[in-house]
Design an enzyme around this catalytic site. Structure first.
Site, PDB file in Angstrom:
ATOM      1  N   ASP A  19      37.813  43.139  41.709  1.00 26.11           N
ATOM      2  CA  ASP A  19      37.497  44.527  41.367  1.00 26.11           C
ATOM      3  C   ASP A  19      38.766  45.320  41.066  1.00 26.11           C
ATOM      4  OD1 ASP A  19      38.575  45.546  43.775  1.00 26.11           O
ATOM      5  OD2 ASP A  19      36.633  45.577  44.758  1.00 26.11           O
ATOM      6  N   TYR A  41      42.114  45.618  43.292  1.00 25.91           N
ATOM      7  CA  TYR A  41      43.109  44.545  43.366  1.00 25.91           C
ATOM      8  C   TYR A  41      44.045  44.700  42.163  1.00 25.91           C
ATOM      9  CZ  TYR A  41      44.859  39.832  44.407  1.00 25.91           C
ATOM     10  OH  TYR A  41      45.636  38.757  44.747  1.00 25.91           O
TER      11      TYR A  41
END
Length: 144
Positions: A82, A85
């Site tokens: 997602d 990160y």
């Protein structure tokens, strides 16, 4: 065309490219040589980090030839990365389980990804019947 910031951790791998009219999946490459024995697990570095836009995620899956060419499978079947990160050291990795002895070389294309918008918020409406035709079985075959 959206622009996404990318950081490369290796000068040895080819830069990511989007191949127009071929596929909307983008190949990812091994960023280091990895030797695996059958049954061994290793996180294979992919040599990149991306800063995805808010509301988006990347889906990472093996290429169709990955098992045939290298004898490895992705341990989580599909990776989801997602937009949180996105740090300077948030390199992407491929979690590989070797089904046979193998060597993966730098630049070998082992997986692919695409960027997807997050699923919209949904609500579930509990009912007693769905009122659709019953296929009578499991999965797409309808066979139990």
């Amino acid at each position: 065309m959206p622009k996404i910031k990318i950081k490369y951790f290796s000068d040895e791998i080819e830069k990511l490219t989007y191949i127009e009219n071929k596929s909307d999946w983008i190949d990812l490459r091994a960023a280091q040589e990895v030797t695996l024995k059958a049954g061994e697990f290793k996180l294979i570095p992919l040599g990149i980090a991306l800063e995805l836009p808010q509301g988006y995620e990347a889906h990472v899956v093996p290429r169709s030839s990955t098992y045939k060419n290298f004898g490895i499978i992705q341990t989580n079947s599909m990776g989801v990365i997602d937009e949180s990160y996105c740090g300077d050291n948030d390199q992407w990795f491929f979690p590989a389980l070797a089904m046979r002895d193998t060597v993966i070389h730098v630049n070998d294309r082992i997986c692919q990804f695409r960027i997807m918008e997050h699923q919209p918020r949904i609500e579930f409406d509990e009912v007693q019947e769905l009122r659709n035709a019953d296929r009578g079985g499991h999965g797409s075959t309808g066979v139990q």
